[in-house]
Design a protein around this motif. Structure first.
Motif, short mmCIF file in Angstrom:
data_model
loop_
_atom_site.label_atom_id
_atom_site.label_comp_id
_atom_site.label_asym_id
_atom_site.label_seq_id
_atom_site.Cartn_x
_atom_site.Cartn_y
_atom_site.Cartn_z
N UNK A 68 38.92 34.94 -16.58
CA UNK A 68 37.46 34.85 -16.65
C UNK A 68 36.92 33.96 -15.51
N UNK A 69 37.50 32.78 -15.38
CA UNK A 69 37.02 31.87 -14.33
C UNK A 69 37.30 32.42 -12.94
N UNK A 70 38.40 33.14 -12.79
CA UNK A 70 38.70 33.79 -11.51
C UNK A 70 37.65 34.86 -11.21
N UNK A 71 37.22 35.57 -12.23
CA UNK A 71 36.17 36.58 -12.05
C UNK A 71 34.84 35.92 -11.69
N UNK A 72 34.52 34.80 -12.32
CA UNK A 72 33.29 34.07 -11.98
C UNK A 72 33.35 33.61 -10.53
N UNK A 73 34.49 33.11 -10.10
CA UNK A 73 34.66 32.68 -8.71
C UNK A 73 34.49 33.87 -7.76
N UNK A 76 30.84 34.69 -7.48
CA UNK A 76 30.19 33.71 -6.63
C UNK A 76 30.40 34.06 -5.16
N UNK A 77 31.63 34.37 -4.80
CA UNK A 77 31.97 34.62 -3.40
C UNK A 77 31.54 36.01 -2.92
N UNK A 78 31.82 37.04 -3.69
CA UNK A 78 31.58 38.41 -3.24
C UNK A 78 30.19 38.95 -3.57
N UNK A 79 29.67 38.55 -4.73
CA UNK A 79 28.36 39.05 -5.15
C UNK A 79 27.26 38.02 -4.93
N UNK A 117 39.37 27.32 -4.49
CA UNK A 117 40.13 28.46 -3.97
C UNK A 117 40.68 29.32 -5.10
N UNK A 118 41.09 28.68 -6.20
CA UNK A 118 41.71 29.44 -7.29
C UNK A 118 41.69 28.63 -8.58
N UNK A 119 41.81 29.34 -9.68
CA UNK A 119 41.96 28.74 -11.01
C UNK A 119 43.44 28.77 -11.32
N UNK A 136 41.11 22.25 -21.03
CA UNK A 136 41.40 21.57 -19.76
C UNK A 136 41.92 22.65 -18.82
N UNK A 137 41.35 22.70 -17.62
CA UNK A 137 41.79 23.66 -16.62
C UNK A 137 41.71 22.99 -15.26
N UNK A 138 42.69 23.28 -14.40
CA UNK A 138 42.71 22.68 -13.07
C UNK A 138 42.40 23.75 -12.03
N UNK A 139 41.64 23.33 -11.03
CA UNK A 139 41.16 24.23 -9.98
C UNK A 139 41.77 23.81 -8.66
N UNK A 140 42.32 24.77 -7.94
CA UNK A 140 42.88 24.53 -6.63
C UNK A 140 41.73 24.49 -5.63
N UNK A 141 41.60 23.34 -4.95
CA UNK A 141 40.49 23.18 -3.98
C UNK A 141 41.01 23.05 -2.57
#
Length: 141
Positions: A68-73, A76-79, A117-119, A136-141
């Protein structure tokens, strides 16, 4: 939960950005996680000018949150949509969701944090707490 029925905050981590999210329902938890993900990077102003419908499926609840969070990202980037009003319905089997995202254009986005960059699955946790849920979720920045 942190005394409020719904919210998010950053978790300190050496290599990534951690996000702790809480809400009274899984639907609200997933919605708040989407808002928190984008808030890591910055904020938007202006009217809600874009909307998207999203369907996501995964093998389990944790995978559903990451996907889900990958889709939101991706949205954000593509749409070029900055989620502001996010409505999520997690299916009873906890392996799929339907969502609608309304938001501002990324033209109205002010970045004040790192680009995500990624979830990741690192440290991923979703658990019931009190009268709701926490993730809790970590995001690659």
């Amino acid at each position: 939960m942190a005394g409020k029925p719904r919210g998010h905050e950053l978790i300190e981590h050496t290599a990534d950005v951690g996000l702790r999210v809480w809400a009274t329902t899984l639907d609200e938890l997933f919605s708040e996680a989407a808002i928190g993900l984008v808030h890591v990077m910055g904020t938007a102003s202006g009217p809600l000018v874009k909307s998207e419908a999203v369907s996501v499926e995964a093998a389990d609840l944790e995978g559903l949150l990451v996907d889900w969070l990958s889709e939101v990202l991706f949205m954000f980037e593509a749409h070029e949509i900055v989620p502001a009003d996010v409505r999520v319905h997690v299916a009873d089997d906890r392996k799929s969701l339907q969502a609608s995202i309304e938001g501002q254009s990324t033209d109205d986005f002010s970045d004040h944090g790192p680009a995500v960059k990624a979830v990741t699955y690192h440290g991923l946790e979703i658990r019931p707490v009190g009268e709701g849920y926490e993730a809790h979720v970590y995001l690659d920045v």
